[in-house]
Design a protein around this motif. Structure first.
Motif, PDB file in Angstrom:
ATOM      1  N   ILE A 160       0.864  -1.177   0.000  1.00  0.00           N
ATOM      2  CA  ILE A 160       0.000   0.000   0.000  1.00  0.00           C
ATOM      3  C   ILE A 160       0.894   1.219   0.000  1.00  0.00           C
ATOM      4  CG2 ILE A 160      -1.792   1.280   1.221  1.00  0.00           C
ATOM      5  CD1 ILE A 160      -2.634  -1.355   2.543  1.00  0.00           C
ATOM      6  N   THR A 161       0.624   2.142  -0.922  1.00  0.00           N
ATOM      7  CA  THR A 161       1.462   3.322  -1.019  1.00  0.00           C
ATOM      8  C   THR A 161       0.612   4.503  -1.472  1.00  0.00           C
ATOM      9  OG1 THR A 161       3.546   4.171  -1.911  1.00  0.00           O
ATOM     10  CG2 THR A 161       2.141   2.921  -3.412  1.00  0.00           C
ATOM     11  N   ALA A 162       1.239   5.656  -1.576  1.00  0.00           N
ATOM     12  CA  ALA A 162       0.507   6.871  -1.924  1.00  0.00           C
ATOM     13  C   ALA A 162       0.805   7.280  -3.359  1.00  0.00           C
ATOM     14  CB  ALA A 162       0.900   7.983  -0.966  1.00  0.00           C
ATOM     15  N   LEU A 207       7.682   0.671 -10.617  1.00  0.00           N
ATOM     16  CA  LEU A 207       6.526   1.499 -10.934  1.00  0.00           C
ATOM     17  C   LEU A 207       6.735   2.855 -10.262  1.00  0.00           C
ATOM     18  CD1 LEU A 207       3.795  -1.159  -9.984  1.00  0.00           C
ATOM     19  CD2 LEU A 207       5.001  -0.938 -12.150  1.00  0.00           C
ATOM     20  N   SER A 208       6.739   3.933 -11.032  1.00  0.00           N
ATOM     21  CA  SER A 208       7.017   5.242 -10.455  1.00  0.00           C
ATOM     22  C   SER A 208       5.875   6.222 -10.726  1.00  0.00           C
ATOM     23  CB  SER A 208       8.329   5.793 -11.023  1.00  0.00           C
ATOM     24  OG  SER A 208       8.221   5.961 -12.420  1.00  0.00           O
ATOM     25  N   SER A 209       5.934   7.346 -10.028  1.00  0.00           N
ATOM     26  CA  SER A 209       4.896   8.383 -10.142  1.00  0.00           C
ATOM     27  C   SER A 209       3.510   7.751 -10.103  1.00  0.00           C
ATOM     28  CB  SER A 209       5.076   9.177 -11.440  1.00  0.00           C
ATOM     29  OG  SER A 209       6.357   9.768 -11.489  1.00  0.00           O
ATOM     30  N   LEU A 210       3.297   6.943  -9.092  1.00  0.00           N
ATOM     31  CA  LEU A 210       2.102   6.105  -9.039  1.00  0.00           C
ATOM     32  C   LEU A 210       0.811   6.921  -9.013  1.00  0.00           C
ATOM     33  CD1 LEU A 210       3.352   3.337  -6.615  1.00  0.00           C
ATOM     34  CD2 LEU A 210       2.637   3.033  -8.990  1.00  0.00           C
ATOM     35  N   GLU A 211      -0.170   6.387  -9.702  1.00  0.00           N
ATOM     36  CA  GLU A 211      -1.492   6.981  -9.774  1.00  0.00           C
ATOM     37  C   GLU A 211      -2.506   5.993  -9.201  1.00  0.00           C
ATOM     38  OE1 GLU A 211      -2.105   7.904 -13.871  1.00  0.00           O
ATOM     39  OE2 GLU A 211      -0.396   9.290 -13.982  1.00  0.00           O
ATOM     40  N   LEU A 212      -3.687   6.518  -8.871  1.00  0.00           N
ATOM     41  CA  LEU A 212      -4.718   5.643  -8.320  1.00  0.00           C
ATOM     42  C   LEU A 212      -5.023   4.465  -9.249  1.00  0.00           C
ATOM     43  CD1 LEU A 212      -7.274   8.285  -6.948  1.00  0.00           C
ATOM     44  CD2 LEU A 212      -5.544   7.005  -5.670  1.00  0.00           C
ATOM     45  N   GLY A 213      -5.006   4.741 -10.534  1.00  0.00           N
ATOM     46  CA  GLY A 213      -5.323   3.721 -11.532  1.00  0.00           C
ATOM     47  C   GLY A 213      -4.288   2.621 -11.665  1.00  0.00           C
ATOM     48  N   ASP A 214      -3.159   2.784 -11.000  1.00  0.00           N
ATOM     49  CA  ASP A 214      -2.139   1.735 -11.042  1.00  0.00           C
ATOM     50  C   ASP A 214      -2.433   0.624 -10.041  1.00  0.00           C
ATOM     51  OD1 ASP A 214       0.378   4.295 -11.436  1.00  0.00           O
ATOM     52  OD2 ASP A 214      -0.729   3.188 -12.977  1.00  0.00           O
ATOM     53  N   SER A 215      -3.417   0.848  -9.207  1.00  0.00           N
ATOM     54  CA  SER A 215      -3.808  -0.186  -8.246  1.00  0.00           C
ATOM     55  C   SER A 215      -4.261  -1.420  -9.002  1.00  0.00           C
ATOM     56  CB  SER A 215      -4.942   0.315  -7.345  1.00  0.00           C
ATOM     57  OG  SER A 215      -4.516   1.404  -6.556  1.00  0.00           O
ATOM     58  N   ALA A 216      -3.634  -2.548  -8.726  1.00  0.00           N
ATOM     59  CA  ALA A 216      -3.913  -3.777  -9.473  1.00  0.00           C
ATOM     60  C   ALA A 216      -3.107  -4.913  -8.870  1.00  0.00           C
ATOM     61  CB  ALA A 216      -3.540  -3.617 -10.953  1.00  0.00           C
ATOM     62  N   LEU A 217      -3.353  -6.089  -9.408  1.00  0.00           N
ATOM     63  CA  LEU A 217      -2.507  -7.245  -9.114  1.00  0.00           C
ATOM     64  C   LEU A 217      -1.451  -7.326 -10.206  1.00  0.00           C
ATOM     65  CD1 LEU A 217      -4.724 -10.307  -8.104  1.00  0.00           C
ATOM     66  CD2 LEU A 217      -2.625  -9.593  -6.991  1.00  0.00           C
ATOM     67  N   TYR A 218      -0.215  -7.488  -9.828  1.00  0.00           N
ATOM     68  CA  TYR A 218       0.859  -7.625 -10.803  1.00  0.00           C
ATOM     69  C   TYR A 218       1.418  -9.042 -10.687  1.00  0.00           C
ATOM     70  CZ  TYR A 218       0.475  -2.657 -11.456  1.00  0.00           C
ATOM     71  OH  TYR A 218      -0.011  -1.403 -11.747  1.00  0.00           O
ATOM     72  N   PHE A 219       1.332  -9.747 -11.820  1.00  0.00           N
ATOM     73  CA  PHE A 219       1.797 -11.125 -11.845  1.00  0.00           C
ATOM     74  C   PHE A 219       3.093 -11.236 -12.633  1.00  0.00           C
ATOM     75  CE2 PHE A 219      -1.363 -13.617  -9.814  1.00  0.00           C
ATOM     76  CZ  PHE A 219      -2.576 -12.996 -10.004  1.00  0.00           C
ATOM     77  N   CYS A 220       3.934 -12.086 -12.136  1.00  0.00           N
ATOM     78  CA  CYS A 220       5.114 -12.508 -12.856  1.00  0.00           C
ATOM     79  C   CYS A 220       4.896 -13.954 -13.279  1.00  0.00           C
ATOM     80  CB  CYS A 220       6.325 -12.395 -11.932  1.00  0.00           C
ATOM     81  SG  CYS A 220       7.806 -13.190 -12.534  1.00  0.00           S
ATOM     82  N   GLY A 243       3.338 -16.695 -10.655  1.00  0.00           N
ATOM     83  CA  GLY A 243       3.438 -16.524  -9.221  1.00  0.00           C
ATOM     84  C   GLY A 243       2.075 -16.159  -8.648  1.00  0.00           C
ATOM     85  N   GLU A 244       2.027 -15.908  -7.367  1.00  0.00           N
ATOM     86  CA  GLU A 244       0.752 -15.600  -6.718  1.00  0.00           C
ATOM     87  C   GLU A 244       0.416 -14.116  -6.769  1.00  0.00           C
ATOM     88  OE1 GLU A 244      -0.024 -19.436  -3.920  1.00  0.00           O
ATOM     89  OE2 GLU A 244       0.301 -17.498  -2.926  1.00  0.00           O
ATOM     90  N   GLY A 245       1.310 -13.328  -7.325  1.00  0.00           N
ATOM     91  CA  GLY A 245       0.998 -11.933  -7.558  1.00  0.00           C
ATOM     92  C   GLY A 245       1.372 -11.004  -6.420  1.00  0.00           C
ATOM     93  N   SER A 246       1.507  -9.740  -6.785  1.00  0.00           N
ATOM     94  CA  SER A 246       1.719  -8.669  -5.808  1.00  0.00           C
ATOM     95  C   SER A 246       0.559  -7.706  -5.952  1.00  0.00           C
ATOM     96  CB  SER A 246       3.025  -7.917  -6.097  1.00  0.00           C
ATOM     97  OG  SER A 246       4.152  -8.716  -5.857  1.00  0.00           O
ATOM     98  N   ARG A 247      -0.192  -7.543  -4.870  1.00  0.00           N
ATOM     99  CA  ARG A 247      -1.338  -6.640  -4.915  1.00  0.00           C
ATOM    100  C   ARG A 247      -0.894  -5.261  -4.503  1.00  0.00           C
ATOM    101  NH1 ARG A 247      -6.586  -6.749  -5.563  1.00  0.00           N
ATOM    102  NH2 ARG A 247      -6.727  -9.024  -5.441  1.00  0.00           N
ATOM    103  N   LEU A 248      -0.999  -4.306  -5.424  1.00  0.00           N
ATOM    104  CA  LEU A 248      -0.604  -2.922  -5.176  1.00  0.00           C
ATOM    105  C   LEU A 248      -1.847  -2.072  -4.999  1.00  0.00           C
ATOM    106  CD1 LEU A 248       1.471  -0.580  -5.143  1.00  0.00           C
ATOM    107  CD2 LEU A 248       1.172  -0.441  -7.626  1.00  0.00           C
ATOM    108  N   THR A 249      -1.882  -1.347  -3.903  1.00  0.00           N
ATOM    109  CA  THR A 249      -2.961  -0.395  -3.646  1.00  0.00           C
ATOM    110  C   THR A 249      -2.350   0.986  -3.543  1.00  0.00           C
ATOM    111  OG1 THR A 249      -4.245  -2.052  -2.439  1.00  0.00           O
ATOM    112  CG2 THR A 249      -4.860   0.256  -2.131  1.00  0.00           C
ATOM    113  N   VAL A 250      -2.813   1.899  -4.391  1.00  0.00           N
ATOM    114  CA  VAL A 250      -2.328   3.275  -4.376  1.00  0.00           C
ATOM    115  C   VAL A 250      -3.442   4.161  -3.811  1.00  0.00           C
ATOM    116  CG1 VAL A 250      -1.392   5.162  -5.735  1.00  0.00           C
ATOM    117  CG2 VAL A 250      -0.914   2.801  -6.411  1.00  0.00           C
ATOM    118  N   LEU A 251      -3.123   4.828  -2.719  1.00  0.00           N
ATOM    119  CA  LEU A 251      -4.140   5.670  -2.048  1.00  0.00           C
ATOM    120  C   LEU A 251      -3.898   7.151  -2.329  1.00  0.00           C
ATOM    121  CD1 LEU A 251      -4.223   3.820   1.386  1.00  0.00           C
ATOM    122  CD2 LEU A 251      -5.796   3.556  -0.552  1.00  0.00           C
TER     123      LEU A 251
END
Lengths: 114, 113
Positions: free
Chosen positions: B12-14, B78-91, B105-113
């Protein structure tokens, strides 16, 4: 690039009934068509695949059919069980030799009602 | 267990921040793929690496970058994160078995607040 359309987006069936998910693709050069199952909180996992030189493939309760002329392929699940409930993705290859990628459909959420 | 390891599982990040997602492929796999999964877009292909070199690019934003290191692990930045970048990222990785199957993989869930 490649475009893969998948239908339906949601599907509910009674336990024991059959489920069919259909996909169409745009690139006539595609030659590999896998199906992935994604359970909640997990990554997609391959359940069956088919190559363009084969029209049908079966593995126990699941089967895939391919119509290259019409550019569509389907997943058939027979005698559905509650553990079949998941999101299913179809995919097709695109790209040049040695550098293939998979383009995925948007997924079908299958619910098997006990 | 697919053999593909992704960290972190949750993040979770801003807005405006930068994050790095890490992926260790299956033993012997030389190809690494990154996919983004959002609710309405399914699995979107971002980028592929093969044995350290970029092989193909998909719908990857300029704010995103990736690399594959000599030990074959990969990182997605992932830089200059935006709200719309919130997603699951799979490798996913492939190659060792000689087939075209991708192992996710099981994924990395990114939440941008």
């Amino acid at each position: 690039g490649e475009n893969v359309e998948q239908h339906p987006s949601t599907l509910s069936v009674q336990e024991g009934d059959s489920a069919v998910i259909k996909c169409t693709y745009s690139d006539s050069a595609s030659n590999y068509f896998p199906w992935y199952k994604q359970e909640l909180g997990k990554g997609p996992q391959l359940i069956i695949d088919i190559r363009s030189n084969v029209g049908e493939k079966k593995d126990q309760r699941i089967a895939v059919t391919l119509n290259k002329t019409a550019k569509h392929f389907s997943l058939h699940i027979t005698e559905t069980q509650p553990e079949d409930s998941a999101v299913y993705f179809c995919a097709a290859t695109f790209g040049r030799a040695g550098s293939y990628q998979l383009t995925f459909g948007k997924g079908t959420k299958l619910s098997v009602i006990p | 267990d697919s053999g593909v390891t992704q960290t972190p599982k949750h993040l979770i990040t801003a807005t405006g921040q930068r994050v790095t997602l890490r992926c260790s492929p299956r033993s012997g796999d030389l190809s690494v793929y990154w996919y983004q999964q959002s609710l309405d877009q399914g699995l979107q292909f971002l980028i592929q690496y093969y044995n350290g070199e970029e092989r193909a690019k998909g719908n990857i934003l300029e704010r995103f970058s990736a690399q594959q290191f000599p030990d074959l692990h990969s990182e997605l930045n992932l830089s200059s994160l935006e709200l719309g970048d919130s997603a699951l990222y799979f490798c996913a990785s492939s190659g060792a078995s000689g087939g075209m199957e991708l192992f996710f993989g099981e994924g990395s869930r990114l939440t941008v607040l």
